[in-house]
Design a protein around this motif. Structure first.
Motif, PDB file in Angstrom:
ATOM      1  N   UNK A 317     -38.337 -11.746 -22.057  1.00 45.84           N
ATOM      2  CA  UNK A 317     -37.013 -11.389 -22.573  1.00 45.84           C
ATOM      3  C   UNK A 317     -37.041 -10.823 -23.983  1.00 45.84           C
ATOM      4  N   UNK A 318     -38.138 -10.988 -24.736  1.00 45.66           N
ATOM      5  CA  UNK A 318     -38.136 -10.472 -26.112  1.00 45.66           C
ATOM      6  C   UNK A 318     -39.374  -9.664 -26.463  1.00 45.66           C
ATOM      7  N   UNK A 319     -40.340  -9.536 -25.561  1.00 47.31           N
ATOM      8  CA  UNK A 319     -41.603  -8.853 -25.864  1.00 47.31           C
ATOM      9  C   UNK A 319     -41.930  -7.849 -24.763  1.00 47.31           C
ATOM     10  N   UNK A 320     -42.718  -6.823 -25.068  1.00 45.65           N
ATOM     11  CA  UNK A 320     -43.108  -5.846 -24.039  1.00 45.65           C
ATOM     12  C   UNK A 320     -44.233  -6.399 -23.167  1.00 45.65           C
ATOM     13  N   UNK A 321     -43.905  -7.444 -22.422  1.00 44.12           N
ATOM     14  CA  UNK A 321     -44.897  -8.209 -21.676  1.00 44.12           C
ATOM     15  C   UNK A 321     -44.377  -8.472 -20.276  1.00 44.12           C
ATOM     16  N   UNK A 322     -45.269  -8.362 -19.267  1.00 51.96           N
ATOM     17  CA  UNK A 322     -44.900  -8.641 -17.880  1.00 51.96           C
ATOM     18  C   UNK A 322     -45.838  -9.710 -17.322  1.00 51.96           C
ATOM     19  N   UNK A 323     -45.333 -10.443 -16.344  1.00 51.92           N
ATOM     20  CA  UNK A 323     -46.097 -11.541 -15.751  1.00 51.92           C
ATOM     21  C   UNK A 323     -46.292 -11.309 -14.264  1.00 51.92           C
ATOM     22  N   UNK A 324     -47.537 -11.490 -13.804  1.00 56.80           N
ATOM     23  CA  UNK A 324     -47.882 -11.473 -12.388  1.00 56.80           C
ATOM     24  C   UNK A 324     -48.596 -12.780 -12.061  1.00 56.80           C
ATOM     25  N   UNK A 325     -48.390 -13.294 -10.850  1.00 59.98           N
ATOM     26  CA  UNK A 325     -49.037 -14.554 -10.494  1.00 59.98           C
ATOM     27  C   UNK A 325     -49.476 -14.548  -9.045  1.00 59.98           C
ATOM     28  N   UNK A 326     -50.470 -15.407  -8.775  1.00 54.95           N
ATOM     29  CA  UNK A 326     -50.932 -15.654  -7.408  1.00 54.95           C
ATOM     30  C   UNK A 326     -51.308 -17.127  -7.364  1.00 54.95           C
ATOM     31  N   UNK A 327     -50.366 -17.962  -6.949  1.00 50.08           N
ATOM     32  CA  UNK A 327     -50.604 -19.399  -6.988  1.00 50.08           C
ATOM     33  C   UNK A 327     -50.736 -19.874  -8.425  1.00 50.08           C
ATOM     34  N   UNK A 328     -51.880 -20.496  -8.755  1.00 49.79           N
ATOM     35  CA  UNK A 328     -52.115 -21.005 -10.099  1.00 49.79           C
ATOM     36  C   UNK A 328     -52.718 -19.960 -11.039  1.00 49.79           C
ATOM     37  N   UNK A 329     -52.897 -18.742 -10.537  1.00 46.15           N
ATOM     38  CA  UNK A 329     -53.419 -17.665 -11.380  1.00 46.15           C
ATOM     39  C   UNK A 329     -52.255 -16.892 -11.973  1.00 46.15           C
ATOM     40  N   UNK A 330     -52.161 -16.891 -13.295  1.00 46.92           N
ATOM     41  CA  UNK A 330     -51.091 -16.170 -13.989  1.00 46.92           C
ATOM     42  C   UNK A 330     -51.712 -15.123 -14.900  1.00 46.92           C
ATOM     43  N   UNK A 331     -51.279 -13.879 -14.709  1.00 50.71           N
ATOM     44  CA  UNK A 331     -51.811 -12.748 -15.469  1.00 50.71           C
ATOM     45  C   UNK A 331     -50.687 -12.129 -16.278  1.00 50.71           C
ATOM     46  N   UNK A 332     -50.878 -12.072 -17.588  1.00 51.42           N
ATOM     47  CA  UNK A 332     -49.909 -11.453 -18.486  1.00 51.42           C
ATOM     48  C   UNK A 332     -50.413 -10.060 -18.854  1.00 51.42           C
ATOM     49  N   UNK A 333     -49.523  -9.074 -18.748  1.00 54.78           N
ATOM     50  CA  UNK A 333     -49.828  -7.697 -19.137  1.00 54.78           C
ATOM     51  C   UNK A 333     -49.030  -7.373 -20.392  1.00 54.78           C
ATOM     52  N   UNK A 334     -49.719  -7.076 -21.454  1.00 55.78           N
ATOM     53  CA  UNK A 334     -49.098  -6.888 -22.769  1.00 55.78           C
ATOM     54  C   UNK A 334     -49.307  -5.448 -23.215  1.00 55.78           C
ATOM     55  N   UNK A 335     -48.222  -4.681 -23.299  1.00 57.54           N
ATOM     56  CA  UNK A 335     -48.306  -3.275 -23.692  1.00 57.54           C
ATOM     57  C   UNK A 335     -48.035  -3.066 -25.172  1.00 57.54           C
ATOM     58  N   UNK A 336     -48.115  -4.137 -25.940  1.00 64.66           N
ATOM     59  CA  UNK A 336     -47.855  -4.012 -27.378  1.00 64.66           C
ATOM     60  C   UNK A 336     -48.918  -3.169 -28.067  1.00 64.66           C
ATOM     61  N   UNK A 337     -50.173  -3.261 -27.596  1.00 66.90           N
ATOM     62  CA  UNK A 337     -51.257  -2.498 -28.206  1.00 66.90           C
ATOM     63  C   UNK A 337     -51.095  -1.021 -27.898  1.00 66.90           C
ATOM     64  N   UNK A 338     -51.149  -0.192 -28.919  1.00 68.94           N
ATOM     65  CA  UNK A 338     -51.002   1.251 -28.737  1.00 68.94           C
ATOM     66  C   UNK A 338     -52.345   1.944 -28.922  1.00 68.94           C
ATOM     67  N   UNK A 339     -52.534   3.002 -28.140  1.00 69.47           N
ATOM     68  CA  UNK A 339     -53.746   3.814 -28.229  1.00 69.47           C
ATOM     69  C   UNK A 339     -55.000   2.981 -27.985  1.00 69.47           C
ATOM     70  N   UNK A 340     -54.901   1.990 -27.102  1.00 71.78           N
ATOM     71  CA  UNK A 340     -56.047   1.170 -26.742  1.00 71.78           C
ATOM     72  C   UNK A 340     -56.180   1.133 -25.232  1.00 71.78           C
ATOM     73  N   UNK A 341     -57.420   1.218 -24.755  1.00 69.33           N
ATOM     74  CA  UNK A 341     -57.659   1.043 -23.326  1.00 69.33           C
ATOM     75  C   UNK A 341     -57.434  -0.411 -22.965  1.00 69.33           C
TER      76      UNK A 341
END
Length: 595
Positions: A317-341
């Motif tokens: 709700x306040x950051x450029x971040x998305x969450x994906x999950x598969x059971x107990x596996x939680x993956x956060x995708x953070x697009x705050x970093x610019x010009x980085x692979x």
């Protein structure tokens, strides 16, 4: 606990080294003769700088090749010694390290050695200087600390004692328990170093491959326990000759060194049952809370997660971040970093007491990480690992704490899994420090390292893990001239073949595996043709040992990261190491996904 470090451990000039030692929190230093000779500052200026920085000069070293010589050489050695005593008085140092003779010794007679060291001590006493005699592991006649102590006893001078060096004792396999037979007041100095178990000549081993405590194979906890029980009351000092440390940033290496002493002192106190000056116990990781990838273009990675079967759980709700999950596996995708692979940026760990775990990490000198948190959001404390990977602690269930900050997600899909292991590639200059970081901060144990052949040379792999396997972090080190390998997260599921089939139907690209690999599988394991056909069809890799089986597949690399799906059958506890060369070659051949 007073601490010191030899200036030879660090890169740069003497003044830079002294500033770094003070910034890291050391109480004193051993000044290496070669560092002083190469400095433009006079001994008086160095002494004044140490005073301003709050550092004591605990040892001047080394004075070499003194005892066991003919009379003409002995006379010249006394002349050399008087000149060094002059320098020490100007420097404000009252103890000099005298190493057992390795070059000019021609007389293997303890009485001669004792007489000559006694005369040196008498000359030093006139200046208020102490002599700390050390047995080098490659000494001509004296290469055992017990032998050095017998000579010190024979010489019988109040200002002549011994210096104990863990490398010289443990590298030769000498029993350190006899240290407790030496009166504590006659142990004038203690030098500590760890080292990997190597089969090579001891001089090269010493000069190039020493490590800070906690990074090698020596039992320094038991060694230090013997020294302290003997009654030694001087500083714990580090003397580490290492080609990497003498090339890396001096401030960071000094902080790394200081952390190693804190860890060693704590482990020794724990083993001995001493209650003073103890850190809190390392918090046992209960689970992986999350992993986080960051980068400018995470679209291809997000597409992979979707096609594997992860569920999109919403946007923060306040950051450029998305969450994906598969059971107990939680993956956060953070697009705050610019010009980085895309890269693996953070690991979240579940523990019983997050505040206590973070306090311990900061007590060990791990740099704290600050992340902006708004009212009503979970404040997760974190520190940075040597390569910049952030480690977070949480003592609340994820679903009822920080996961609630994500909105707009869809219903859970069928894939359910847990994080099996997190593979972190290390730059060459960070590897040893990373081993110490994960053992001291997270309480992980190091398994035996292995070398994996790759297209750019051998990749060294060191697995750090909890005893129960809840958290497994293989650390990979490529040759210095090779690019840093991609990092990845492995997710464990119950039926990797079914996951692979469904992901293939959704259009997921797999890392292609050459047919020759499957021909080799047939030869090695005698798999039935139908099983082999399934593995070949889905680009699955296979391994087996006496305890069970391991089946897994890889996605292509996105930026600097990729994913692995694994299934463990039976009690298989490895990582498919025989398949690693095939994976490295396939990744080199197929490159990365950029869009």
């Amino acid at each position: 606990m007073r601490t010191a470090i030899a200036t030879v451990c660090l890169s740069g000039g003497l003044v830079e080294k002294l500033h770094a030692c003070a910034a890291a929190g050391f109480d004193g230093v051993e000044i290496m003769d070669a560092d002083l000779v190469a400095a433009y500052e006079s001994p008086e200026e160095i002494r004044a700088l140490c005073d301003r920085l709050g550092l004591t000069v605990d040892l001047f070293q080394p004075f070499r090749d003194f005892e066991g010589v003919d009379e003409a050489t002995f006379a010249d050695n006394l002349r050399r010694a008087e000149a060094k005593f002059d320098v020490m008085q100007r420097l404000g140092a009252d103890t000099v390290l005298v190493c057992s003779n390795v070059a000019t010794a021609t007389i293997g007679d303890d009485e001669v050695a004792a007489r000559q060291l006694g005369e040196l001590a008498d000359r030093a006493a006139e200046r208020g200087i102490r002599i700390a005699y050390e047995a080098l592991a490659w000494g001509r006649f004296v290469d055992d600390y017990r032998h050095a102590w017998r000579i010190v006893e024979m010489a019988d001078r109040p200002n002549l004692g011994t210096c104990l060096d863990s490398f010289h004792i443990l590298s030769r396999g000498h029993d350190p328990s006899a240290i407790e037979d030496i009166p504590g007041e006659k142990i004038f100095f203690l030098q500590l170093a760890d080292a990997p178990a190597l089969d090579m000549d001891v001089l090269s081993w010493s000069r190039h491959h020493r490590l800070f405590p906690g990074e090698g194979s020596f039992d320094l906890t038991a060694f230090l326990g013997h020294v302290l029980r003997a009654g030694y009351a001087g500083p714990l000092s580090l003397e580490v000759f290492n080609d990497t440390f003498r090339q890396t940033d001096v401030v960071r290496t000094a902080a790394h060194a200081r952390r190693s002493l804190t860890w060693l002192a704590d482990r020794t106190a724990e083993a001995a049952g001493w209650s003073t000056d103890r850190l809190t116990a390392a918090a046992a990781p209960l689970a992986v809370d999350f992993v986080e990838f960051k980068g400018e273009n995470l679209g291809p990675l997000e597409e992979m997660l979707d096609r594997i079967g992860f569920t999109f759980r919403g946007r923060h709700r306040s950051k450029p971040v998305r969450l994906w999950s598969a059971g107990e596996t939680r993956v956060i995708l953070n697009e705050k970093a610019r010009h980085e692979a895309p890269q693996l940026a953070a690991i979240g760990v579940r523990v019983d007491d997050a505040a206590e775990a973070a306090d311990r990490a900061e007590s060990l000198g791990a740099p704290r990480v600050f992340r902006r948190t708004y009212a009503g959001e979970q404040d997760l404390r974190a520190v940075a690992a040597p390569d910049g990977t952030e480690v977070y602690w949480n003592d609340q269930p994820a679903e009822s704490s920080w996961v609630a900050e994500f909105d707009g997600g869809g219903p859970e899909q069928q894939l359910s899994g847990v994080v099996d292991h997190i593979n972190l590639a290390q730059p060459w200059q960070d590897f040893d420090e990373a081993v110490l970081f994960y053992s001291s901060v997270l309480g992980l144990a190091a398994e035996s390292s292995t070398d994996v052949p790759g297209p750019s040379g051998l990749v060294r792999s060191q697995v750090m893990r909890t005893d129960d396997g809840v958290l497994r972090i293989p650390l990979n080190l490529a040759p210095p001239t090779a690019p840093v390998p991609a990092q990845h997260v492995a997710v464990r599921c119950d039926d990797v073949v079914a996951v692979a089939r469904e992901a293939r139907q959704r259009g997921l690209r797999f890392l292609p595996i050459p047919d020759n690999y499957y021909d080799d599988l047939a030869a090695r394991f005698g798999l039935d043709p139908s099983t082999l056909d399934v593995l070949r069809e889905l680009d699955l890799l296979y391994d087996r040992d006496a305890d069970g089986e391991f089946i897994h597949f890889y996605t292509p690399i996105v930026g600097g990261v990729f994913l692995e799906l694994v299934e463990r059958r039976g009690a298989y506890d490895g990582y498919g190491a025989p398949n690693a060369p095939v994976r490295l070659a396939a990744q080199r051949e197929n490159g990365t996904v950029t869009a």
